[in-house]
Every structure is written in C-alpha cells, then in structure tokens.
Design a protein around this motif. Structure first.
Motif, PDB file in Angstrom:
ATOM      1  N   ASP A 104      38.926  79.912  89.683  1.00 32.48           N
ATOM      2  CA  ASP A 104      37.837  79.855  88.710  1.00 32.48           C
ATOM      3  C   ASP A 104      36.919  81.063  88.715  1.00 32.48           C
ATOM      4  O   ASP A 104      36.101  81.218  87.816  1.00 32.48           O
ATOM      5  N   SER A 105      37.036  81.901  89.755  1.00 26.66           N
ATOM      6  CA  SER A 105      36.136  83.057  89.776  1.00 26.66           C
ATOM      7  C   SER A 105      36.681  84.197  88.912  1.00 26.66           C
ATOM      8  O   SER A 105      36.038  85.217  88.738  1.00 26.66           O
ATOM      9  N   ILE A 106      37.904  84.018  88.378  1.00 26.96           N
ATOM     10  CA  ILE A 106      38.513  85.097  87.580  1.00 26.96           C
ATOM     11  C   ILE A 106      38.219  84.880  86.103  1.00 26.96           C
ATOM     12  O   ILE A 106      38.468  83.800  85.566  1.00 26.96           O
ATOM     13  N   SER A 107      37.684  85.924  85.451  1.00 25.54           N
ATOM     14  CA  SER A 107      37.386  85.760  84.026  1.00 25.54           C
ATOM     15  C   SER A 107      38.449  86.415  83.144  1.00 25.54           C
ATOM     16  O   SER A 107      38.647  85.993  82.013  1.00 25.54           O
ATOM     17  N   ASP A 108      39.111  87.462  83.633  1.00 24.00           N
ATOM     18  CA  ASP A 108      40.167  88.088  82.834  1.00 24.00           C
ATOM     19  C   ASP A 108      41.354  88.407  83.736  1.00 24.00           C
ATOM     20  O   ASP A 108      41.169  88.801  84.885  1.00 24.00           O
ATOM     21  N   ASP A 166      44.019  75.208  77.538  1.00 25.25           N
ATOM     22  CA  ASP A 166      42.769  75.135  78.315  1.00 25.25           C
ATOM     23  C   ASP A 166      41.652  75.980  77.705  1.00 25.25           C
ATOM     24  O   ASP A 166      40.587  76.119  78.291  1.00 25.25           O
ATOM     25  N   GLY A 167      41.899  76.555  76.530  1.00 24.22           N
ATOM     26  CA  GLY A 167      40.852  77.331  75.869  1.00 24.22           C
ATOM     27  C   GLY A 167      40.943  78.825  76.141  1.00 24.22           C
ATOM     28  O   GLY A 167      40.277  79.610  75.480  1.00 24.22           O
ATOM     29  N   SER A 168      41.743  79.259  77.120  1.00 25.17           N
ATOM     30  CA  SER A 168      41.876  80.695  77.385  1.00 25.17           C
ATOM     31  C   SER A 168      42.512  81.390  76.184  1.00 25.17           C
ATOM     32  O   SER A 168      43.261  80.770  75.429  1.00 25.17           O
ATOM     33  N   ARG A 169      42.228  82.682  76.047  1.00 19.02           N
ATOM     34  CA  ARG A 169      42.790  83.429  74.923  1.00 19.02           C
ATOM     35  C   ARG A 169      43.802  84.422  75.474  1.00 19.02           C
ATOM     36  O   ARG A 169      43.507  85.130  76.426  1.00 19.02           O
ATOM     37  N   ILE A 170      45.001  84.432  74.917  1.00 24.29           N
ATOM     38  CA  ILE A 170      45.981  85.384  75.427  1.00 24.29           C
ATOM     39  C   ILE A 170      46.364  86.366  74.336  1.00 24.29           C
ATOM     40  O   ILE A 170      46.387  86.034  73.160  1.00 24.29           O
ATOM     41  N   ASN A 171      46.668  87.569  74.768  1.00 26.56           N
ATOM     42  CA  ASN A 171      47.165  88.566  73.842  1.00 26.56           C
ATOM     43  C   ASN A 171      48.328  89.268  74.523  1.00 26.56           C
ATOM     44  O   ASN A 171      48.197  89.760  75.636  1.00 26.56           O
ATOM     45  N   ALA A 172      49.486  89.242  73.868  1.00 29.62           N
ATOM     46  CA  ALA A 172      50.663  89.890  74.441  1.00 29.62           C
ATOM     47  C   ALA A 172      51.201  90.900  73.445  1.00 29.62           C
ATOM     48  O   ALA A 172      51.235  90.642  72.240  1.00 29.62           O
ATOM     49  N   VAL A 173      51.580  92.060  73.949  1.00 32.50           N
ATOM     50  CA  VAL A 173      52.200  93.087  73.101  1.00 32.50           C
ATOM     51  C   VAL A 173      53.442  93.568  73.837  1.00 32.50           C
ATOM     52  O   VAL A 173      53.370  93.884  75.028  1.00 32.50           O
ATOM     53  N   ARG A 188      39.858  84.200  80.177  1.00 33.77           N
ATOM     54  CA  ARG A 188      39.798  82.785  80.545  1.00 33.77           C
ATOM     55  C   ARG A 188      38.538  82.126  80.042  1.00 33.77           C
ATOM     56  O   ARG A 188      37.441  82.569  80.350  1.00 33.77           O
ATOM     57  N   PHE A 189      38.715  81.077  79.263  1.00 32.29           N
ATOM     58  CA  PHE A 189      37.556  80.365  78.743  1.00 32.29           C
ATOM     59  C   PHE A 189      37.594  78.902  79.151  1.00 32.29           C
ATOM     60  O   PHE A 189      36.747  78.127  78.769  1.00 32.29           O
TER      61      PHE A 189
END
Ligand SMILES: Nc1ncnc2c1ncn2[C@@H]1O[C@H](COP(=O)(O)OP(=O)(O)OP(=O)(O)O)[C@@H](O)[C@H]1O
Ligand SMILES: [Mg+2]
Length: 450
Positions: A104-108, A166-173, A188-189
């Motif tokens: 939980d301490s990781i935001s990105d 879980d609400g996190s936003r992912i972006n893959a390229v 991570r949201f």
C-alpha cells in the motif's frame, strides 16, 4: 502470440544503464518462467473453471515442486519456498508485479524494460527490486492485465489505457510504438485516496489555505486545478469535493475513472475509445453535454483536454456554478492559455476577448500545483480571475509558495506567502452565510520545513 517473436530485440540506446542487472535474480526469473511454461503444459486448463481455488492452489504447488526437483534440484530451500509463492503469482496473478500491487505504500509502478522496474513511494521514484525474465515474460503479464479488463493489446492496437477493478489506472504501450519493448505504467488508486488532512500533513498546503478553498467549494465558486503530470491535481480535486454539500447532485466525467467521491448523489461517467473497427467512441464532450440533461448541481470533469472545455464553461456560466476540473499546465497563465486553445478547438468562433470574458465569468479561481525536487507536491499559487483588463486576464494572487532552496536530502524548502489581497469572491462567500476571519488574508510569509 506469433507477433511476440517479431519484436525488435535490437539493443536499447540505454542498454549500458541496464548493464548492472542482478544476474542471480535474472536466472531466478528465467527458471520461474521455465517452470511456469512446463506447468501450463501439464495443468489441465479445462479444469480451472470447475475446481475450487484452494484445491487448484494445492495442485499448482505440488506440480511446481515436482518440476522444480527436475529443473533445479540444488536450489537452496529459501529460494525454493519463494519459488512456490512466485509461481503461484505467475499462474494466477500479475507475476513479479504481484507483491508491488499488495504494497500500500506504493503509488506508481513503472516498468520501463523487463529488467528495469521503478516504484514511487512517498513521492520518490526508486528501483522496485523486481524484474521480468525477458520481453515475452513482461508481454504475457501485460496481456493478462489487459484481457482481465476486457481490452486487447497487439500490433494493431499497441496502446491501452484502462482502469483495473481496484480502481488503479494502467497504461501499456508495446512495439511498434514502444521502440525498446513493452512498457507498462500503473497508477494505484485502489488504496484509500489521500485526504485533505494528509495533504496538509505532507506540507502541500496549509490549514488556512484549506479554510479558504473549503469555503469557496461550499459557496459554489468554480475553479480550475492546474499543474504538470503527477503534480497531484486529481488528488486535490478528489480531496476538496468533501466540502461540497452532501445533498447536491454531482456528475463526474472522466477518461478513466479515478475520483472517489463520498456523496449520496453521484453519477459517474467514463469516456470510451473507439473499438478496433474505429467506431463507438464516446468523447468527453458528448458526456459533458449529456450530463447537462441529467439535472446536475455540479459537473466535475476529471481533466479538460479538448473541446469539452467549452461545454464545461457553458455549464459554469449557466447555473452549474461550483463545477470543478483539472488542467495540465506549467503555471496559472499557461492554464488559461490552454483553456483558450481548447475552446478554439471546439469551433467557437468568437474574438479572443469574448472568449477570455467567458472564461473569466465562468471560473473564479485557479489553484496551481507542482511536484518539486524530492517529490514534494505543493500548492504553488492560488489566484483569482478578477476579469479581463486591456485584453488580457486580470489575475490577483491570494497565496503562494516560493521555493528558496533544497535541504541536504535534496527536498525542496521554501515559504508559503499570503499577498494581502482580499479576494472578490468573499462577497459570494458572505452571501452564502460563510464568514472567514479577515486576518486569514493578511500579508505574511511562513517558512516550511521538509
Ligand atoms: N500532496 C501530495 N503529496 C504526496 N503525494 C501525492 C500528493 N498528491 C498526489 N500524490 C500522489 O502523486 C501521484 C499523482 O497524483 P495525481 O494523480 O493526483 O496527479 P495528477 O496531477 O492528477 O496526475 P496526471 O497528470 O497523471 O493526471 C499519486 O500517486 C498520488 O497519490
Ligand atoms: Mg490527474
């Protein structure tokens, strides 16, 4: 999967920076991938749907032990224990990313390269201490994440932006757009979002600034939160919505839903990209327009990026005061300039003076945020748009932060200042029954530590 083989494996121009990879960890990851491949061969995939999860987990552990004794009979026992857990994460979870997703301490989480994974903790980027075996391994995990949210990624559509359950936003390229192999960014949201008290605690703003912003939100003063990437715009927007009276009806429009509002009447809407045939796109503009027909008290647009700026301003100018949004910009004036450009993109052909007047009558405050050295986020400037004067915006700063240096840890130091300016919108606040102490706006400077 055939397309995986055609990835350009040419040397990355940053190859040397990745030269010092942990070879033990690399061989561990390669071993894990071999075990996983063998496991997939022997596991009866058809039974996945019928068997209870614990039974399956037991089955996977037993099979892993068998394959492990064959592939690496001399593996140390602590490594063996770790391998049993990791193979499980490989089969059912997100592989090397799984422990990061649990922290939980990781935001990105930022995967630049199979061997280069970074995380952001308390505003600072640091190596994550995990890696993928190779590009195919990373690609497999990306495919899994993307397919879980019903999207696909391949050479035809090599870029995906999506929200996890879980609400996190992912972006893959992936290649061919990503030149050095697949990359992945996860914001991570899912965790408890930062509250206004957390932002004060982190020194991003002060209680007296919060008092003013809270009163402005309550009294339906419309404002714009501006800042660069990751400056904390969405976080502040989310945090200050708690000052919106609970009985108001709010409609949110976002590209990828991140806001977590605690209100009773909230309707959340998300835009949709075109499908693979290029049809079915739903733009922010059409959602903002539609939201006006849904009897909103306020409209909250996660981030304005294009022509929806005009529709949002129209809403702010026609009875939906107190609407809020964020905008990507380098400073307050840049934010207004970008807003003008967005309005120009909407086909609104009016002289620039009229456009400015429209912005000035719709939006009262601009709150600008920055991510400073050392990862601290600060409210850099809160300005009031007083009106249009001599063809340009007439802005008055109310509060701000001035960086004076960095401390021994490289963390920005400085002072909050109050300019002594009494905002015009105080009249509106008084009319709604909110009185702020007059001294709140007295000219002063307050140094901040850390
Ligand atoms: N005041 C703060 N102090 C510490 N961390 C913060 C603060 N505000 C936001 N963060 C963290 O910074 C990250 C980025 O925040 P946020 O998404 O709000 O930024 P943003 O400006 O909206 O970014 P984007 O440009 O991607 O829309 C999040 O992980 C968030 O938890
Ligand atoms: Mg944002």
């Amino acid at each position: 999967m055939a397309s995986l083989q055609s990835f350009s494996l040419r040397q990355s121009p940053y190859g040397s920076a990745r030269g010092d990879i942990d070879t033990n960890e690399l061989s561990y990851q390669q071993l894990k991938v071999r075990i996983h491949e063998r496991l997939v061969d022997v596991l009866d995939l058809s039974m996945l749907a019928h068997v209870a999860k614990d039974e399956l987990a037991r089955e996977v552990r037993t099979l892993t032990q068998e394959v492990l004794s064959d592939e690496a009979p001399t593996l140390a026992s602590d490594q063996r224990g770790r391998m049993l857990d990791d193979v499980y994460d490989e089969v059912f979870g997100l592989g090397p990313l799984e422990p990061l997703m649990r922290d939980d301490s990781i935001s990105d989480i930022l995967v630049n390269h199979p061997h280069e994974v970074f995380v952001e903790r308390s505003g600072r980027l640091e190596p994550a201490g995990v890696m993928f075996a190779d590009q195919q391994h990373l690609m497999r995990i990306i495919q899994r994440i993307v397919s879980r949210v019903g999207r696909r990624i391949d050479e035809v559509s090599p870029m995906v932006d999506a929200r996890l359950p879980d609400g996190s936003r992912i972006n893959a390229v992936i290649p061919p757009l990503a030149l050095d192999g697949p990359t992945l960014s996860i914001r991570r949201f899912g965790r408890r979002p930062l509250q206004i008290e957390d932002l004060v605690e982190a020194g991003s703003l002060r209680d007296d600034i919060v008092d003013f912003l809270a009163a402005a939100v309550d009294a339906r003063v419309s404002f714009l939160i501006s800042g660069g990437t990751g400056a904390g715009k969405t976080t502040l927007l989310n945090a200050i919505t708690k000052y919106i009276p609970l009985d108001e009806r709010l409609i949110t429009v976002e590209d990828s839903a991140e806001l977590q509002l605690q209100h009773r009447h909230v309707i959340r809407m998300e835009t949709r990209p075109p499908n693979n045939e290029g049809v079915g796109e739903v733009t922010p503009r059409s959602l903002v327009r539609n939201s006006l027909r849904m009897r909103p008290d306020r409209i909250i647009v996660g981030e304005v990026r294009g022509p929806e700026a005009l529709d949002m301003l129209q809403a702010m100018n026609t009875g939906h005061e107190g609407s809020l949004t964020t905008i990507h910009a380098n400073d307050t004036r840049d934010a207004l300039f970008r807003l003008e450009l967005m309005i120009a993109m909407s086909g609104f052909e009016l002289p620039i003076n009229v456009v400015r007047q429209y912005i000035a009558s719709g939006i009262s405050l601009v709150v600008h945020l920055s991510r400073l050295k050392g990862g601290v986020r600060r409210v850099m400037r809160v300005s009031e748009i007083v009106g249009v004067r001599d063809g340009g915006f007439h802005l008055e700063d109310i509060f701000g932060f001035e960086q004076t240096g960095v401390d021994e840890l490289g963390i920005a130091q400085g002072e909050f200042y109050f300019t002594g300016y009494r905002p015009m919108c105080l009249g509106r606040l008084r009319a709604s029954g909110i009185r702020l102490a007059d001294e709140l706006f007295d000219r002063r400077r307050i140094p901040v530590k850390g």
